[in-house]
Structure formats: C-alpha cells, structure tokens
Design a protein around this motif. Structure first.
Motif, mmCIF file in Angstrom:
data_model
loop_
_atom_site.group_PDB
_atom_site.id
_atom_site.type_symbol
_atom_site.label_atom_id
_atom_site.label_comp_id
_atom_site.label_asym_id
_atom_site.label_seq_id
_atom_site.Cartn_x
_atom_site.Cartn_y
_atom_site.Cartn_z
ATOM 1 N N LEU A 35 0.871 -1.237 -0.011
ATOM 2 C CA LEU A 35 -0.079 0.078 0.206
ATOM 3 C C LEU A 35 0.796 1.369 0.182
ATOM 4 O O LEU A 35 1.785 1.189 0.490
ATOM 5 C CB LEU A 35 -0.930 0.032 1.216
ATOM 6 C CG LEU A 35 -0.398 0.290 2.505
ATOM 7 C CD1 LEU A 35 -0.192 1.822 3.199
ATOM 8 C CD2 LEU A 35 -1.475 -0.469 3.739
ATOM 9 N N LEU A 36 0.402 2.224 -0.760
ATOM 10 C CA LEU A 36 0.899 3.678 -0.425
ATOM 11 C C LEU A 36 -0.078 4.538 -0.212
ATOM 12 O O LEU A 36 -0.933 4.636 -0.789
ATOM 13 C CB LEU A 36 1.484 3.862 -1.952
ATOM 14 C CG LEU A 36 2.232 5.340 -1.952
ATOM 15 C CD1 LEU A 36 3.586 5.212 -3.019
ATOM 16 C CD2 LEU A 36 1.240 6.368 -2.731
ATOM 17 N N ALA A 37 0.100 5.156 1.045
ATOM 18 C CA ALA A 37 -0.839 6.291 1.405
ATOM 19 C C ALA A 37 -0.293 7.216 1.371
ATOM 20 O O ALA A 37 1.091 7.874 1.645
ATOM 21 C CB ALA A 37 -1.162 5.922 3.064
ATOM 22 N N GLU A 38 -1.109 8.554 0.883
ATOM 23 C CA GLU A 38 -0.559 9.773 0.503
ATOM 24 C C GLU A 38 -1.348 11.129 1.415
ATOM 25 O O GLU A 38 -2.560 10.769 1.493
ATOM 26 C CB GLU A 38 -0.620 10.089 -1.160
ATOM 27 C CG GLU A 38 -0.084 9.143 -1.929
ATOM 28 C CD GLU A 38 -0.336 9.406 -3.173
ATOM 29 O OE1 GLU A 38 0.104 10.374 -4.118
ATOM 30 O OE2 GLU A 38 -1.383 8.797 -3.788
ATOM 31 N N GLY A 39 -0.489 11.952 1.846
ATOM 32 C CA GLY A 39 -1.069 12.964 2.331
ATOM 33 C C GLY A 39 -1.371 12.807 3.908
ATOM 34 O O GLY A 39 -1.342 11.575 4.504
ATOM 35 N N ALA A 40 -1.808 13.924 4.459
ATOM 36 C CA ALA A 40 -2.163 13.729 5.935
ATOM 37 C C ALA A 40 -3.782 14.413 6.278
ATOM 38 O O ALA A 40 -3.742 15.742 6.058
ATOM 39 C CB ALA A 40 -1.305 14.546 6.847
ATOM 40 N N TYR A 41 -4.582 13.359 6.075
ATOM 41 C CA TYR A 41 -6.139 13.776 6.460
ATOM 42 C C TYR A 41 -6.151 14.364 7.737
ATOM 43 O O TYR A 41 -6.851 15.346 8.178
ATOM 44 C CB TYR A 41 -7.106 12.913 5.859
ATOM 45 C CG TYR A 41 -8.400 12.964 6.305
ATOM 46 C CD1 TYR A 41 -9.394 13.972 5.540
ATOM 47 C CD2 TYR A 41 -8.817 12.330 7.742
ATOM 48 C CE1 TYR A 41 -10.627 14.177 6.054
ATOM 49 C CE2 TYR A 41 -10.357 12.793 7.798
ATOM 50 C CZ TYR A 41 -11.141 13.524 7.026
ATOM 51 O OH TYR A 41 -12.453 13.849 7.207
ATOM 52 N N PHE A 42 -5.603 13.562 8.896
ATOM 53 C CA PHE A 42 -5.582 13.701 10.117
ATOM 54 C C PHE A 42 -4.349 13.192 10.797
ATOM 55 O O PHE A 42 -4.062 12.074 10.490
ATOM 56 C CB PHE A 42 -6.972 13.271 10.800
ATOM 57 C CG PHE A 42 -7.112 13.538 12.036
ATOM 58 C CD1 PHE A 42 -7.278 14.852 12.758
ATOM 59 C CD2 PHE A 42 -6.845 12.791 13.110
ATOM 60 C CE1 PHE A 42 -7.442 15.133 14.058
ATOM 61 C CE2 PHE A 42 -6.972 12.960 14.559
ATOM 62 C CZ PHE A 42 -7.223 14.161 14.950
ATOM 63 N N THR A 43 -3.775 13.988 11.688
ATOM 64 C CA THR A 43 -2.755 13.362 12.495
ATOM 65 C C THR A 43 -2.970 13.042 13.856
ATOM 66 O O THR A 43 -3.634 13.741 14.710
ATOM 67 C CB THR A 43 -1.593 14.409 12.638
ATOM 68 O OG1 THR A 43 -1.094 14.942 11.243
ATOM 69 C CG2 THR A 43 -0.319 14.069 13.630
ATOM 70 N N VAL A 44 -2.867 12.011 14.355
ATOM 71 C CA VAL A 44 -3.341 11.209 15.427
ATOM 72 C C VAL A 44 -2.442 11.790 16.761
ATOM 73 O O VAL A 44 -1.037 11.770 16.460
ATOM 74 C CB VAL A 44 -3.086 9.848 15.511
ATOM 75 C CG1 VAL A 44 -3.520 9.084 16.781
ATOM 76 C CG2 VAL A 44 -4.050 9.033 14.449
ATOM 77 N N SER A 45 -3.056 12.719 17.507
ATOM 78 C CA SER A 45 -2.255 12.931 18.798
ATOM 79 C C SER A 45 -1.786 11.975 19.669
ATOM 80 O O SER A 45 -2.510 10.885 20.073
ATOM 81 C CB SER A 45 -2.926 13.916 19.470
ATOM 82 O OG SER A 45 -2.533 14.482 20.682
ATOM 83 N N SER A 46 -0.322 11.777 19.926
ATOM 84 C CA SER A 46 0.051 10.857 20.763
ATOM 85 C C SER A 46 1.272 11.130 21.506
ATOM 86 O O SER A 46 2.414 10.786 21.360
ATOM 87 C CB SER A 46 0.211 9.421 20.205
ATOM 88 O OG SER A 46 1.212 9.596 19.166
ATOM 89 N N PRO A 47 1.081 12.343 22.337
ATOM 90 C CA PRO A 47 2.488 12.870 22.869
ATOM 91 C C PRO A 47 2.858 11.903 23.997
ATOM 92 O O PRO A 47 2.347 10.819 24.558
ATOM 93 C CB PRO A 47 1.636 14.038 23.797
ATOM 94 C CG PRO A 47 0.222 13.586 24.053
ATOM 95 C CD PRO A 47 -0.198 12.931 22.765
ATOM 96 N N PRO A 48 4.463 11.777 24.211
ATOM 97 C CA PRO A 48 4.734 11.131 25.242
ATOM 98 C C PRO A 48 4.431 11.157 26.274
ATOM 99 O O PRO A 48 3.757 12.009 27.191
ATOM 100 C CB PRO A 48 6.379 11.655 25.198
ATOM 101 C CG PRO A 48 6.299 12.452 23.957
ATOM 102 C CD PRO A 48 5.058 12.853 23.813
ATOM 103 N N ARG A 49 4.100 10.024 27.192
ATOM 104 C CA ARG A 49 3.668 9.790 28.506
ATOM 105 C C ARG A 49 4.069 8.521 29.304
ATOM 106 O O ARG A 49 4.534 7.778 28.791
ATOM 107 C CB ARG A 49 2.015 9.856 28.354
ATOM 108 C CG ARG A 49 1.575 8.626 27.699
ATOM 109 C CD ARG A 49 0.261 8.511 27.187
ATOM 110 N NE ARG A 49 0.027 9.530 26.371
ATOM 111 C CZ ARG A 49 -1.092 10.488 26.372
ATOM 112 N NH1 ARG A 49 -1.593 10.753 27.473
ATOM 113 N NH2 ARG A 49 -1.150 11.571 25.345
ATOM 114 N N ASP A 50 3.998 8.969 30.748
ATOM 115 C CA ASP A 50 4.452 7.655 31.422
ATOM 116 C C ASP A 50 3.923 6.329 31.332
ATOM 117 O O ASP A 50 4.368 5.332 31.335
ATOM 118 C CB ASP A 50 4.348 8.249 32.889
ATOM 119 C CG ASP A 50 5.034 9.315 33.484
ATOM 120 O OD1 ASP A 50 6.161 9.634 32.715
ATOM 121 O OD2 ASP A 50 4.946 9.922 34.395
#
Length: 391
Positions: A35-50
């Motif tokens: 598969l080839l995925a193009e562009g960013a419709y939405f960026t998933v937020s996953s900040p560093p955390r304990d």
C-alpha cells in the motif's frame, strides 16, 4: 460533508513505486500486498507519556471514527511507533490509499549508483564488544535474562530514496518493506523480517524471531550454519524467552492460542533466524490490532527480559537514541484489522546522511565477538541496497 479522503482500488504492480514521494508518502509492503498512503487527512495525537502505549489504541480508534463521521470513506491509520514512550509516535490518517499486489514487480531493476562516503560506526566495533561484555556481567549476576544491544552506521548519502526502497523490496520480497515520512523531515525506511502482530477479524498472528546466524555464499557452509543455529542451545534459549513473552502477552486477549513447541528456520538474503508463528482467536472481537501491538511492544526480541531492567541497561550502554529503531510500523483500518512489523533492518535518512541500525540479543553465554559479527551481518540488507558490502 464532502469526501476529502478517498480510497483508490488495486493498482498495477510497480505503480506505487513510481508514485512514491519521500516527503509525503507512507509505504508498507508484505506478503499480503503493498500500500501507498498519501497526504495527511488527520494526524493522530500521541504525546509522550509515562503510561507508554496504554491509550494509543483508543486514540487511534477515536480518530478513525471521527474521520469516518467527517466523510472519509475508507479511513485507515498508518505510521510508526518509537521504541521509547518518551518519543511521540508518528501516526496519520492519510488522504488517499492505493493498493497493489507488490511494491516492485518481478524483474524490475532501477540502475543507480549512490554517492557515498566513508561510514562512521556508533559505537566503534571495539566499544560495542566492550558493551556486550559489560552486559554479560549483568546477565551472569542474575539481574536480567536477556538484553538487546544495538549499534549504528552513519553514511554520507545523496538523499534519493526511491532506488533504495526498490532495492530493499527486491532483496527480501517476503519481508516487510516500509517507508515513513517523520514529522521533522527525516524518513524511516527498511525491510523487516519480523511481524510483531496482525489481526484479521478475530484471527491473530505473531511471528517472533530470535536467534540468528549470518548466511554464507557457499551452499554447503550456508546449510551448516542453518543446522548449527537450529541445534544451538544458546540461540534456542534466547528464542524461547521471546516466544514465552509473546504468548504471555497475547493469552489474556485470546480465547484460544497456539504456540508451537519447536522453532523453525527462516531466512532473509543475509541471515538465518529461528522463527515461531503464534496464532490465536480473540476472546473479544473489539480488540484492535494496535491494542495487541501495545500489549506486545517492546518484545524481548528488541529489548530484553525483564523489560524495564533491559531498558535501563540499554540506556546505559548504547551511545545513541534508538528513536524509531526497534519500534513498530504498519497500519490499522476502521474495523481494527491491521498489520504491524518491528522496525528492524532499518535506516533513518536525514538529508545527506543515512543512519543504519542493527542489534543482537545478548544472553549469559553470548560471545561478544560473535554478537559483533551478527550485527555486521544484519547491516548487510541495507548495505547491499546501498551498494556497499562491508560494515
């Protein structure tokens, strides 16, 4: 609402490679297809955390449902999760996705010579051997049973990635070839032999590899090395540690789980590995592929036993940040199906420099020089693709 993201049907083999753009395209290829995925419709937020990856699957699931509600017809999430929970994951819902039977069609060749200078080893081979010796001291004290120690090669590079991606896919067509544009402009790419986990409906599969031996160009010697690996008590012990940990992590999530009693041999272009395919059926059909990946990551195949003691020793002995090396790369769709491979046999390209990574599993009776030789052999996949044959 209007459709912003769109799914594109099956494309001809080779067309994905022609469409690849390093700064905006995610690529993932396995025996199930490419598969080839193009562009960013939405960026998933996953900040560093304990809590590490504890809430990552829920964040991804919520993002996929939100994209579907907003009009994205076939949302999937693609990207990579780092080794350490102190680093932000790189996961997006792309605007469009194309599928093809393979990334590179049979007989396809890109003729290209890379402009490369002399590589820099981090740490130097002698220092790596010393680090392995120190790790063995910890192992023999009983503080831990296994630790994976890695090293890196930094090589001047002209920055063009499409020929390298094609070479990686040709080199190990049965493996997991990937390219991920990271948010800081770098690109993670590689050809991993190891499936962390996949989910199709209720069916779950994991394929831990541990215990390795370099291939030989001489057929008789190659067979001898394979036989020696299969009979090696040290490598079988290292392998059993990984398989037991994978089974222990999956068992609470599965109604049934099948764990073969004996490993088998599997091979890449440069390495022999001990391999076990663990299969199961989910007890709860709502458990997603990323939930499974989060339960498994990091396995002893890339970290050690016990996990936290191994993490601490890695931080003490490795003179670089692993970043996305020994992380996870793959995809998940809105139904929770997905496929996630370990980011090994990989590199990170940063403008005019490309950094390669390779590691070896260390146990109490490891031979430091043999572990150095194993990492050198593992560099072979990317080095051959780059037109180099030494480490």
């Amino acid at each position: 609402m209007s459709l912003i993201g769109a799914h594109v049907g099956l494309a001809p083999a080779g067309s994905l490679l022609a469409a690849y753009r390093a700064d905006s395209c995610f690529v993932f290829s396995s025996a199930r297809g490419a598969l080839l995925a193009e562009g960013a419709y939405f960026t998933v937020s996953s900040p560093p955390r304990d809590g590490g990856l504890a809430d990552l699957a829920a964040r991804v699931g919520g993002s996929l449902r939100g994209a579907a509600a907003a009009g994205h017809e076939h949302p999937i999430v693609v990207g990579a999760v780092p080794f350490s929970s102190a680093t932000d994951a790189c996961l997006v819902i792309p605007r469009s996705v194309r599928h093809a039977p393979t990334l590179v069609p049979p007989g396809h060749h890109l003729r290209y010579k890379y402009l490369l200078g002399r590589e820099e080893a981090v740490p130097h081979p002698e220092s790596y051997v010393e680090a392995v010796r120190e790790a063995i001291t910890h192992l023999r004290s009983g503080r831990l049973a296994k630790v994976v120690l890695a090293r890196s090669l930094r090589i001047p590079f002209d920055g063009r990635l499409t020929p390298l991606l094609a070479a990686l896919a040709r080199h190990d067509p049965a493996g997991y070839t990937f390219a991920v544009p990271l948010r800081d402009g770098r690109v993670l790419l590689g050809a991993s032999p190891e499936l962390l986990v996949s989910r199709r409906g209720r069916n779950v599969a994991a394929n831990p590899l541990a215990g390795s031996a370099p291939r030989s160009a001489d057929p008789a010697e190659d067979r001898s090395r394979a036989r020696g690996l299969l009979e090696s008590a040290k490598d079988r012990h290292e392998h059993a540690l990984v398989v037991d940990a994978v089974a222990e992590s999956l068992r609470p999530l599965c109604g049934t789980l099948t764990v073969p009693a004996e490993p088998v041999l599997t091979r890449t272009a440069t390495m022999w590995h001990l391999s076990t395919t663990v299969t199961g059926e989910l007890a709860d059909p709502g458990v997603s592929s990323l939930t499974l990946a989060a339960a498994l990551h990091p396995t002893p195949a890339v970290c050690g036993v016990p996990t936290e003691a191994a993490r601490r020793l890695i931080a003490e002995l490795e003179p670089f940040d692993r970043d996305f090396y020994t992380g996870v790369v793959g995809w998940e769709n809105a139904s929770g199906d997905g496929e996630w491979a370990l980011t090994i046999r990989c590199a990170i390209a940063d403008g005019s420099v490309i950094s390669l990574f390779a590691g070896a599993g260390i146990v109490a009776d490891s031979d430091p020089e043999a572990e150095l030789a194993e990492t050198t052999a593992k560099f072979g996949t990317a080095l051959r693709a780059l037109g180099l044959t030494h480490a």
